[in-house]
Design an enzyme around this catalytic site. Structure first.
Site, PDB file in Angstrom:
ATOM      1  N   THR A1000       0.808  -1.221   0.000  1.00  0.00           N
ATOM      2  CA  THR A1000       0.000   0.000   0.000  1.00  0.00           C
ATOM      3  C   THR A1000       0.836   1.263   0.000  1.00  0.00           C
ATOM      4  O   THR A1000       0.381   2.310  -0.451  1.00  0.00           O
ATOM      5  CB  THR A1000      -0.946   0.021   1.217  1.00  0.00           C
ATOM      6  OG1 THR A1000      -0.174  -0.101   2.408  1.00  0.00           O
ATOM      7  CG2 THR A1000      -1.951  -1.123   1.142  1.00  0.00           C
ATOM      8  N   CYS A1001       2.063   1.167   0.517  1.00  0.00           N
ATOM      9  CA  CYS A1001       2.893   2.371   0.559  1.00  0.00           C
ATOM     10  C   CYS A1001       3.240   2.842  -0.851  1.00  0.00           C
ATOM     11  O   CYS A1001       3.488   4.028  -1.078  1.00  0.00           O
ATOM     12  CB  CYS A1001       4.156   2.132   1.368  1.00  0.00           C
ATOM     13  SG  CYS A1001       5.137   0.744   0.793  1.00  0.00           S
ATOM     14  N   PHE A1002       3.283   1.905  -1.817  1.00  0.00           N
ATOM     15  CA  PHE A1002       3.572   2.265  -3.213  1.00  0.00           C
ATOM     16  C   PHE A1002       2.336   2.175  -4.100  1.00  0.00           C
ATOM     17  O   PHE A1002       2.444   2.317  -5.317  1.00  0.00           O
ATOM     18  CB  PHE A1002       4.652   1.344  -3.783  1.00  0.00           C
ATOM     19  CG  PHE A1002       5.998   1.538  -3.154  1.00  0.00           C
ATOM     20  CD1 PHE A1002       6.682   2.738  -3.303  1.00  0.00           C
ATOM     21  CD2 PHE A1002       6.571   0.530  -2.402  1.00  0.00           C
ATOM     22  CE1 PHE A1002       7.927   2.907  -2.714  1.00  0.00           C
ATOM     23  CE2 PHE A1002       7.808   0.703  -1.810  1.00  0.00           C
ATOM     24  CZ  PHE A1002       8.494   1.896  -1.965  1.00  0.00           C
TER      25      PHE A1002
END
Length: 1033
Positions: A1000-1002
């Protein structure tokens, strides 16, 4: 030789200068001596005159003591004038004593009218002078009574004397001059402080014909007595019949409607006593409705003139030149504080102006136009003189009749603005508008009285719609550019309508507005809001507001305030059609160009009516503002410089604690800048990976997810829709206010960077974040359903309770169970001892709503707002409504646009737009998944179920899909071989047992190269329903 000559010249000049200065000094001495001599001679002359007058007074009293014949009342009157002319308490106390004895002695004489001191009251030439004299003597008697001590024998005798004076001249039964006359039975046995003036009043009513010369002093000295008519109606009502028999009210109206005479009377009285006169006239008017019906124009004119005179001295703020007045507020004339005790009675008299009977008389032309049944019902109304009325009755009666008054909803035109009917209505509206701006401390009472009549405001709107050739907007816009009296009166009518309607809608709850449709139907609100929206926009865009002052500025504030009350109501619960608030003639591109050029009108549009711009354009404008600030602060990467980067190290097991400790100390500039995060896992080893905004996004999402978890008790969820707001018991945390400030900064940082976070806030809390709760039109009761709908229903049932509310045993307090202990919160100081009654139940409802949504969480909210505003400037988000701010924080609540998502997706690991697995994926999302499943899919990849407001082009980092061959713990990234195998669909082994994962961070979806579409559908649905993901690889 030359030197000697030069020296002689200098000596000569110096000598001449000295001589000139000496002459000037001598002249100054002579002038000063003359002035001193003049003062001395003046003092000696005054002293000599005072001695002579005192000697004459003493001789008068000595001769009286010697037992000579009785002195006439006129002689006593003349000697009393001389004594009062030079009276000093310390020097003349004995002389006053002798004067009082002399006066009382004259009153005891038998059958000698010329001796009776009171006989002068019946002298046409001396009446006013006698009244002034006896008032002064009685005042000095009161002064001495305050100083005397009854326990001292000599003082007790003087107390008896002065009390006898007061009783004698405030009780007419002792006046021998009245015995045997017809008037004796009409005198009251007891009178208030200004009895003497009313004795004069009654003597005038005994047959003396009034002239203009007598009317003026009568108005100034008699009718300006505070609450005179109230006292007469209470103590001696038969006196009022004498007033009516002489048709005094009509005479007053005819005299005062002349502008010069009215100004002369007002200037003689000054502001405070002008109010007293106005109150008495209004009271008389309420007792003589027929006279008012016949003399409406004159009565309205004189009341307006009096209010305008007072208004000149009403100030908006305290200064060295102002005094506080309980009705007028800050007042720049001197204030008679002796009137303060009478102000409740005066205010009660003023309330006749906005009571039902007078409003019916004044607005008869408007109120009589509609259906007959309305008129018949109107006559059944009880004619209570002043009605600052219970809201419940207002609501109930308005609901009963509102359906029968709807003939005109839209501007139709056709009525000439110079007709007598329009001029009359305009002058009445000017009167009430002037009262609102003059009687500042009872403004709410006036508005409540004006909104009491059920059909007044709808009919006034219908009347406005008829004005001019075409009706509505064009006429009033033309009035703005015309400085003559007629347009000003038309605009005053519009202002009064806006002020009263805004007040009414503010006190009505949603049930009364939407279901019962009290006073206004929803269709009318749509029409009115369209008119107001156009009117305000034209005022701003045509440059009228830029230089607006005085009445024009007041008009704008009035119309804009009514418009925003309607807009905020529509934002909470829609009554207007889609795109109703937008201005089609305002192109966003034109507005943005003008903003770039710093044009004032474009800035004013954003400040006052941002809702006329489409929401997406405002979001775009917001992002531009953030970008410009980043460029200004040097936070954007350029070819010549790189922004400063702040590095922080976060342990995954203590993410909140580490984040709080490291970020709360950062400066405002650093918080807005680039922050790089290095995670440390549970074994104390740095996690692999380079933060290019993705890791910080994951950190921010995790922090926000943890702090907003209700289990932490920083925030609670509302009952019903489970939306977040600060927990009232969050104070159990150490440094809880610093924690809230940190949360505010994190939330602000997310909005600043355009990172959408799935945090649904309660509507009332978002209103506080926008600063709406500081508005004078904000109603806590309207927002209460967003906190607790059940509690709201209970409070509204109290508001609508028909019986005696005190039977319920409620007090102005709130009992709450706090961690097992019952805590009593007082809504006002001493509230737990104050019962809730029918009179204060509306206040109770508002106090309770305000306590639950504001007082309980005031400190927490203030801390969070402080942190949020350190990142996001208040003026940036002021252009959004409450629901729009939620969308700014959490993304768009519209359905996911798959075409937009497909267009802005980036592929890795051999995947491409025409790849078989990718085609399957988009087909599954479009055809097989429900909207809720598509939202779950988006949340699985990006951590937020809503798309970005401006579309996926603005999602940072961009939405990505990568082909993976192995499990996450074995994944070392893309290699040439893995990319080629993904591209040509070559598998090392069948991935059917593996699930899709995400980072989710990317915003990255990791998708195995499945061989069947059915397998992809099954695995993807299972993965998103289980919310399977993984930490940073």
């Amino acid at each position: 030789m030359f030197t000697v000559s030069q020296t002689s010249r200098a000596w000569f000049i110096d000598k001449a200068r000295q001589a000139r200065e000496e002459r000037l000094v001598q002249k100054e001495r002579e002038r000063a001596a003359v002035e001193i001599q003049a003062h001395v001679r003046s003092f000696l002359c005054r002293s000599r005159l005072q001695r002579e007058i005192r000697r004459e007074i003493d001789e008068f009293f000595n001769a009286d003591d010697s037992g000579s014949s009785k002195r006439s009342a006129l002689c006593i009157f003349k000697i009393a004038r001389k004594l009062l002319f030079l009276f000093r308490i310390k020097e003349d106390n004995e002389r006053l004593e002798k004067l009082c004895r002399c006066i009382l002695s004259s009153m005891d004489a038998e059958n000698e009218p010329k001796v009776w001191y009171v006989s002068l009251a019946l002298s046409k030439d001396l009446t006013l002078l006698w009244i002034k004299q006896i008032k002064a003597i009685l005042w000095y008697c009161c002064e001495f009574l305050q100083q005397l001590k009854p326990e001292i024998l000599q003082d007790s005798k003087l107390i008896t004397l002065y009390l006898t004076m007061l009783v004698t001249f405030t009780d007419t039964s002792t006046w021998k001059i009245l015995r045997g006359k017809d008037t004796v039975n009409t005198w009251p046995s007891e009178t208030p402080a200004f009895a003497v003036q009313r004795h004069f009043n009654c003597s005038l009513f005994s047959g003396i014909a009034f002239s203009d010369n007598l009317l003026r002093p009568f108005l100034i000295h008699i009718m300006s007595v505070p609450a005179l008519v109230t006292h007469l109606s209470t103590l001696t009502p038969e006196r009022l019949t004498v007033l009516e028999s002489h048709d005094m009210l009509r005479k007053f109206i005819i005299f005062l409607r002349d502008e010069d005479r009215c100004r002369d009377v007002c200037e003689s009285l000054e502001g405070c006593h002008t109010l007293c006169l106005m109150g008495n006239l209004l009271h008389l008017g309420s007792l003589s409705p027929k006279v008012l019906e016949e003399e409406t124009d004159g009565f309205v004119s004189l009341l307006t003139q009096m209010l305008c005179y007072c208004q000149k001295y009403v100030s908006q703020k305290k200064s060295n030149l102002t005094h506080w007045h309980p009705v007028l507020g800050w007042f720049s004339q001197s204030v008679d504080y002796g009137l303060n005790e009478s102000m409740p009675l005066i205010t009660k008299q003023l309330q006749f102006l906005w009571g039902v009977p007078l409003i019916r008389i004044f607005f008869n032309d408007i109120l009589s136009k509609k259906l007959l049944e309305n008129q018949e019902m109107a006559h059944v109304q009880p004619a209570s003189p002043q009605n600052v009325l219970p809201v419940k009755n207002l609501l109930k009666r308005a609901f009963q009749k509102s359906a029968s008054v709807r003939n005109i909803l839209r501007p139709v035109g056709g009525k000439r603005v110079d007709s007598a009917e329009v001029q009359k209505v305009c002058s009445i509206c000017v009167l009430y508008q002037t009262s609102l701006t003059t009687l500042t401390q009872i403004r709410l009472q006036i508005l409540t009285g004006l909104t009491y009549l059920d059909d007044l405001l709808p009919k006034l709107w219908a009347f406005i719609c008829e004005l001019g050739p075409h009706g509505g907007l064009k006429l009033f816009l033309e009035c703005l550019n015309n400085d003559t009296e007629e347009p000003k009166q038309l605009l005053a009518m519009l202002m009064l309508f806006c002020d009263c309607s805004r007040h009414l809608i503010t006190i009505l709850d949603d049930i009364e507005v939407y279901e019962e449709q009290i006073s206004f139907k929803l269709e009318e609100l749509v029409t009115i809001s369209s008119f107001l929206n156009s009117f305000v926009f034209k005022m701003v865009w045509d440059g009228i507001v830029e230089n607006a002052k005085g009445e024009t500025l007041e008009l704008f504030q009035s119309v804009h305030g009514w418009l925003m009350v309607l807009y905020e109501r529509d934002c909470r619960r829609r009554f207007a059609p889609e795109d109703h608030w937008l201005r089609k003639d305002l192109k966003p591109s034109v507005l943005f160009q003008e903003l770039d050029k710093d044009r004032k009108r474009a800035q004013l549009v954003l400040q006052y009516i941002p809702h006329v711009i489409p929401h997406k354009n405002r979001v775009l404008l917001f992002r531009n503002m953030v970008t410009k600030e980043k460029e200004k602060l040097g936070l954007v990467e350029t070819s010549s410089a790189s922004p400063h980067v702040t590095h922080i190290t976060i342990r995954r097991s203590r993410m909140l604690e580490d984040g709080y400790e490291q970020l709360r100390q950062l400066s405002q500039h650093a918080m807005k800048g680039v922050i790089r995060v290095k995670f440390v896992n549970d074994l104390g080893v740095d996690e692999a990976g380079i933060d290019q905004d993705g890791v910080f996004k994951e950190f921010l999402e995790e922090i926000i997810k943890r702090v907003f978890d209700p289990a932490l008790n920083l925030f609670k969820t509302t009952s019903g829709d489970e939306r977040l707001y600060p927990s009232p018991t969050s104070y159990i945390h150490e440094n809880y206010l610093q924690l809230f400030e940190f949360v505010g900064k994190m939330l602000g940082k997310a909005v600043y960077e355009g990172i959408v976070v799935d945090v649904p806030f309660a509507s009332f809390f978002l209103s506080q974040l926008l600063g709406h709760h500081h508005s004078i039109f904000y109603s806590s009761v309207d927002e209460l359903p967003s906190l607790d709908s059940e509690f709201y229903k209970n409070l509204t049932s109290i508001k609508r309770y028909d019986g005696d509310i005190s039977d319920l045993g409620l007090t102005l307090s709130y009992d709450e169970d706090v961690m097992g202990q019952l805590v009593c919160h007082e809504l006002i100081p001493g509230g737990k001892t104050i019962p809730v009654t029918n009179e204060n139940k509306i206040s109770y409802v508002h106090l309770m709503a305000h306590f639950r949504m504001h007082t309980q969480i005031k400190n927490q909210t203030a801390a969070l707002i402080s942190g949020f505003r350190s990142i996001i400037k208040p003026e940036w988000i002021r252009m959004f409504s409450t629901p729009e701010l939620q969308r700014l924080i959490s993304g768009d609540n519209a359905e996911i646009d798959l075409e937009d998502l497909k267009k802005h997706t980036v592929y890795y690991g051999g995947f491409h737009g025409s790849h078989r697995v990718i085609i399957w994926l988009w087909d599954i999302l479009a055809s097989d998944f429900t909207p809720d499943e598509r939202a779950m899919f988006l949340k699985f990849v990006t951590s937020c179920s809503r798309p970005p407001l401006l579309g996926f082009a603005y999602l940072k980092p961009p939405f990505s899909i990568r082909c993976v061959e192995v499990s996450d713990d074995q994944d070392t990234g893309d290699t040439l071989g893995s990319v080629l195998r993904g591209f040509f669909t070559i598998r090392k082994r069948e991935p059917g047992g593996r699930l899709p994962t995400s980072s989710t961070c990317f915003n990255l979806l990791k998708l195995p190269n499945y061989s069947k579409k059915s397998v992809l559908r099954e695995k993807l649905r299972y993965a998103i329903s289980m919310n399977t993901g993984f930490e940073l690889s």
